[in-house]
Scaffold this active site. Sequence first.
Site, PDB file in Angstrom:
ATOM      1  N   CYS A  67       0.820  -1.215   0.000  1.00  9.77           N
ATOM      2  CA  CYS A  67       0.000   0.000   0.000  1.00  9.77           C
ATOM      3  C   CYS A  67       0.854   1.266   0.000  1.00  9.77           C
ATOM      4  CB  CYS A  67      -0.899  -0.007   1.225  1.00  9.77           C
ATOM      5  SG  CYS A  67      -1.797   1.534   1.499  1.00  9.77           S
ATOM      6  N   TRP A 100      -7.508  -6.522   5.658  1.00  4.27           N
ATOM      7  CA  TRP A 100      -6.149  -7.016   5.453  1.00  4.27           C
ATOM      8  C   TRP A 100      -5.917  -8.170   6.431  1.00  4.27           C
ATOM      9  CZ3 TRP A 100      -2.746  -4.837   1.882  1.00  4.27           C
ATOM     10  CH2 TRP A 100      -3.139  -3.611   1.330  1.00  4.27           C
ATOM     11  N   THR A 134      -8.473   0.056   6.863  1.00  2.00           N
ATOM     12  CA  THR A 134      -7.357   0.570   6.080  1.00  2.00           C
ATOM     13  C   THR A 134      -6.016   0.463   6.808  1.00  2.00           C
ATOM     14  OG1 THR A 134      -7.603   2.851   6.908  1.00  2.00           O
ATOM     15  CG2 THR A 134      -8.906   2.230   4.973  1.00  2.00           C
ATOM     16  N   TYR A 198      -5.346   7.009  -8.835  1.00  2.00           N
ATOM     17  CA  TYR A 198      -6.573   6.287  -8.487  1.00  2.00           C
ATOM     18  C   TYR A 198      -7.771   6.856  -9.238  1.00  2.00           C
ATOM     19  CZ  TYR A 198      -4.207   3.753  -4.744  1.00  2.00           C
ATOM     20  OH  TYR A 198      -3.367   2.916  -4.036  1.00  2.00           O
TER      21      TYR A 198
END
Length: 323
Positions: A67, A100, A134, A198
């Site tokens: 990430c 995750w 996140t 993005y």
Amino acid sequence: MGEQATYVESGKEFTRDMNYIPDRITATPGVSADPLDETADRGSARIDVPTWPVEPGRYRLVAAKACPWANRSLIVRNLLGLQDVVSVGMPGPTHDARSWTFDLDEGGLDPVLGIERLQQAYFARYPDYPRGITVPAIVDVPTGRVVTNDFPWITHDFFFEWREHHRAGAPDLWPVEQREEMERVMRRVFTEVNNGVYRCGFAGSQEAYNDAYDRLWTALDWLEDRLRGRTYLMGENLTEADIRLFTTLVRFDAVYHGHFKANRNKLTEMPNLWRYAKHLYNIPEFGSTVDFDQIKEHYYVVHRDVNPSGIVPKGPDLSVWTA
């Protein structure tokens, strides 16, 4: 970041949800060591947020190498010498719609937190947490509860609030005399480049993609020109602005050029940006945080609405970073 499984909304442009857990870890509870008290990603100061005390060994930074937003926190932690002060947990490169996971660790459990999914730390504090799970996230080890996932403030506070624990000779990542200009540069880097790729990749219409593409390349051309005759974005000294730009540049040819259709040209074809990015990569505190295999697996496997087959391309040749 580990957002939800669907990224592309038909007919719409991509809009990043910037609502994160606002808590901060500060040297003096309720008081910021930074008089300006703002970050360029946010654009305005936050006040009256919960604060936690700086305590070496108390917190665990959870940051996946895949990430780019988590990559920032790993680089800053290295540069400031906080490795023995704030431990780090690293999830694997892929995640599902839930969270995750720590599939790189023995038994699939984080060895310090003892959890399989980062989601467990979020739910330990907010049982009905409504947003994406996140990274980066900081977890309070004694309670197993998430403290914050507000990525711009995590690196900001590593610098300003953990100063007492910085290594000798740690770089001044937020120089006072350049702060005003640096904030402007970082804001443009965030909106047009970090988030710009993005906006290209997750565009839900041709019009949204075209607009995102044009904005991205306008900004990259501006950066190419800015770096002519400069070592770093702010001159001859490394700052937080460089860390924020690097994490996008290092992923550009590997994933953004093809996967996100940001394909006017490659980073290696922009002389100043390529020289700059390669220089940063070869600084150990930067390069050691980059894993191209994990990066490619994350983007091509997780983003099934962009790449339905989940096939990870063999190219490009990434040996150029160390050649």
